[in-house]
Design a protein around this motif. Structure first.
Motif, PDB file in Angstrom:
ATOM      1  N   CYS A  42      -0.532   8.346   2.493  1.00  0.00           N
ATOM      2  CA  CYS A  42       0.631   7.157   1.938  1.00  0.00           C
ATOM      3  C   CYS A  42       1.991   7.573   2.093  1.00  0.00           C
ATOM      4  CB  CYS A  42       0.337   6.612   0.584  1.00  0.00           C
ATOM      5  SG  CYS A  42       0.579   7.738  -0.602  1.00  0.00           S
ATOM      6  N   ALA A  43       2.272   8.917   2.095  1.00  0.00           N
ATOM      7  CA  ALA A  43       3.713   9.507   1.940  1.00  0.00           C
ATOM      8  C   ALA A  43       4.584   8.594   0.988  1.00  0.00           C
ATOM      9  CB  ALA A  43       4.289   9.430   3.373  1.00  0.00           C
ATOM     10  N   CYS A  47      -1.623   7.878  -3.250  1.00  0.00           N
ATOM     11  CA  CYS A  47      -3.032   8.117  -2.843  1.00  0.00           C
ATOM     12  C   CYS A  47      -3.406   9.403  -3.294  1.00  0.00           C
ATOM     13  CB  CYS A  47      -3.141   7.934  -1.573  1.00  0.00           C
ATOM     14  SG  CYS A  47      -2.598   9.548  -0.523  1.00  0.00           S
ATOM     15  N   GLY A  48      -2.650  10.474  -3.368  1.00  0.00           N
ATOM     16  CA  GLY A  48      -3.044  11.771  -4.044  1.00  0.00           C
ATOM     17  C   GLY A  48      -3.637  12.631  -3.060  1.00  0.00           C
ATOM     18  N   CYS A  50      -2.478  14.312  -0.942  1.00  0.00           N
ATOM     19  CA  CYS A  50      -1.436  15.591  -0.663  1.00  0.00           C
ATOM     20  C   CYS A  50      -1.450  16.286  -1.848  1.00  0.00           C
ATOM     21  CB  CYS A  50       0.089  15.087  -0.462  1.00  0.00           C
ATOM     22  SG  CYS A  50       0.794  14.107  -1.596  1.00  0.00           S
ATOM     23  N   CYS A  62       4.123  15.104  -0.898  1.00  0.00           N
ATOM     24  CA  CYS A  62       4.850  14.263  -0.271  1.00  0.00           C
ATOM     25  C   CYS A  62       6.130  13.648  -1.139  1.00  0.00           C
ATOM     26  CB  CYS A  62       3.964  12.964   0.197  1.00  0.00           C
ATOM     27  SG  CYS A  62       3.467  11.725  -1.263  1.00  0.00           S
TER      28      CYS A  62
HETATM   29  S1  FES Z   1       0.336  11.314   0.862  1.00  0.00           S
HETATM   30 FE1  FES Z   1      -0.476   9.737  -0.709  1.00  0.00          FE
HETATM   31  S2  FES Z   1       0.206  10.368  -2.453  1.00  0.00           S
HETATM   32 FE2  FES Z   1       1.047  11.862  -1.230  1.00  0.00          FE
END
Ligand code: FES
Ligand SMILES: Cc1cc2nc3c(=O)[nH]c(=O)nc-3n(C[C@H](O)[C@H](O)[C@H](O)COP(=O)(O)OP(=O)(O)OC[C@H]3O[C@@H](n4cnc5c(N)ncnc54)[C@H](O)[C@@H]3O)c2cc1C
Ligand code: FES
Lengths: 161, 295
Positions: A42-43, A47-48, A50, A62
């Motif tokens: 998701c950046a 979403c976690g 990363c 991110c």
């Molecule tokens: S890419 Fe989704 S929380 Fe970092």
């Protein structure tokens, strides 16, 4: 624009890289250091996928600037296994089929490792709340939670039938 | 490409000089859980990022003159782990703890939550109710101002370009004092408050409220203090009449907008309900009843 020189410990090894200010730690890990296990879902912190452990704390890579890594110690999914030997959390994710596409899995495993480092005996509710920032579109979470609880039991030295 | 610079000064003076000397937009960085999202989306385009986390004292909690001082950039996870602070200010700690996930808790700070300027920021009603003082530093020196003077509108603060928050001071707690924060969201985790409510109060030995502060989030362009709601509590025990007056005062103060999270009517009604429930928990905690239940 001059790049910044950053030195950090990544998965126990000292590491040096150059990065631009706007590059996130996730960008740096994937595109500069070449550790592509951490995923970008998701950046935006939702979403976690990363997730990494930075100086003992679980964070979304991110939402960290690469330049902020200076002097820190970072554990990514690549640092969870010992050589060829899977960490019990990884082993239990396989045994319980706690993944389908696998995109969320690196983040979930790092987050679970961080949970069990801090709380070796979590209740299922504690585990579910801890992992609320790790989204999975495939498994429905149930198998994930079973893997987490089983890995916790194994790490405590309890054998579960 | 943009020419974004980064600095991580190790003193207040250096940080202030960097902020004052920047010709374009300079942004202070704490945990980055708002700022990085905004950088990514292009909503903010700074020329300089000043990371405050290397400044001594900006991360950590200490006791001073009978009260607590919380470093502006202290992550939620560190605050939550502090037993003394959690005992004295359970409402403030639970409000900060509600922000985001475990990952977000590893980074999110009170200063970032306050200065991001969201009217729905979870820790802010609790910080307002606590009567917290922000220690602000800048080129002109150091000033201490009540936190409610910091946000001025969505995404805006009263801080000058060269100013930032160094720490928050919480006042000493008289006996039989406590606080609580509740937010209403349709889910159980990871959502933005439809309404949030912070209550901090002190009781006398008979359970009569002698001091109170009530703040509401997500019902106006900034988090707001509701003096009329506090007045409904002061001088009373938490009986049905007091609760009804508190509810009415909270509803009267709520001036929300309608959006996808709730209509004006819905938010206004929830403001009253939450004020009652939050006050009930704060009363129970102040009276020494553990795990304060809603009346
Ligand atoms: S890419 Fe989704 S929380 Fe970092
Ligand atoms: C997935 C996710 C979930 C979230 N959930 C919630 C939630 O449930 N509730 C909620 O309220 N928020 C939530 N947030 C928003 C955010 O996490 C909080 O607002 C957090 O407290 C911001 O703190 P920070 O330290 O990360 O701020 P930063 O991103 O570092 O800064 C935010 C703003 O404050 C300014 N600032 C930072 N420090 C200072 C200082 N010392 N002095 C002056 N200005 C400063 C920055 O310049 C910036 O404008 C969520 C964010 C994400 C990504
Ligand atoms: S296994 Fe596909 S997202 Fe989790």
């Amino acid at each position: 624009m001059a790049k910044s020189y950053v030195s950090a410990t990544i998965n126990g090894e000292s590491s040096e890289f150059l990065c631009e200010t706007q590059q996130t730690l996730l960008d740096v890990l994937r595109d500069v250091v070449g550790l592509t296990g951490s995923k970008e879902g998701c950046a935006s912190g939702d979403c976690g996928a990363c997730s990494v452990i930075m100086d003992g704390r679980l964070v979304c890579s991110c939402l960290v600037l690469g330049v902020e890594a200076e002097g820190t110690s970072i554990t990514t999914i690549e640092g969870i296994a010992t050589g060829e030997k899977l960490h019990p959390v990884q082993q239990k994710f396989l045994e319980h089929a706690a993944l389908q596409c696998g995109f969320c899995t690196p983040g979930l495993i790092v987050a679970t490792k961080a949970l069990l480092d801090e709380n070796p005996n979590p209740t299922e509710t504690e585990a579910r709340y801890w992992l609320a920032g790790n989204l999975c579109r495939c498994t429905g979470y149930d198998k994930v939670i079973r893997a987490v609880m089983d890995a916790a039991a194994e790490l405590r030295g309890e054998t579960v039938g | 490409m943009s020419s974004l610079s980064y600095a991580a000064p190790t003193s207040v003076d250096d940080a202030v000089k960097l902020l004052a000397g920047s010709s374009g937009l300079a942004k202070v960085l704490s945990g980055g859980t708002d700022l990085l999202v905004q950088l990514r989306s292009g909503r903010v385009k700074p020329e300089l990022i000043v990371d405050t986390k290397k400044i001594p004292g900006i991360i950590g909690i200490r006791e001073e003159n009978g009260g607590f001082v919380i470093g502006a950039g202290t992550p939620g996870a560190v605050v939550e782990a502090h037993a003394g602070l959690t005992a004295a200010w359970p409402g403030l700690v639970e409000a900060l703890d509600l922000i985001g996930s475990t990952q977000i808790q590893g980074r999110c700070s009170l200063a970032g939550n306050l200065c991001n300027g969201s009217p729905a920021a979870d820790s802010v009603p609790a910080l307002f109710a606590a009567n917290a003082i922000a220690v602000v530093v800048g080129s002109k020196g150091r000033r201490e101002i009540p936190v409610e003077q910091i946000p001025t509108g969505p995404g805006r603060t009263s801080l000058a370009k060269d100013e930032f928050i160094l720490e928050f001071k919480l006042p000493p707690r008289p006996a039989r004092s406590s606080d609580a924060y509740l937010r209403f969201i349709p889910r159980t985790e990871m959502d933005i408050a439809v309404v949030g409510c912070g209550v901090s109060l002190t009781l006398d030995a008979k359970g009569v409220c002698t001091a109170a502060r009530v703040a509401l989030g997500a019902v106006a362009p900034t988090v707001i203090m509701v003096p009329a709601a506090a007045a409904a509590l002061i001088g009373h025990t938490l009986d049905a009449d007091t609760l009804a007056k508190l509810d009415a005062a909270a509803q009267a103060a709520a001036k929300p907008i309608s959006d996808k999270r709730g209509t004006i009517e819905y938010r206004t009604k929830i403001a009253g309900v939450l004020a009652r429930r939050t006050a009930a928990i704060a009363f129970d905690r102040a009276a020494g009843i553990k795990n304060g239940k809603a009346h």
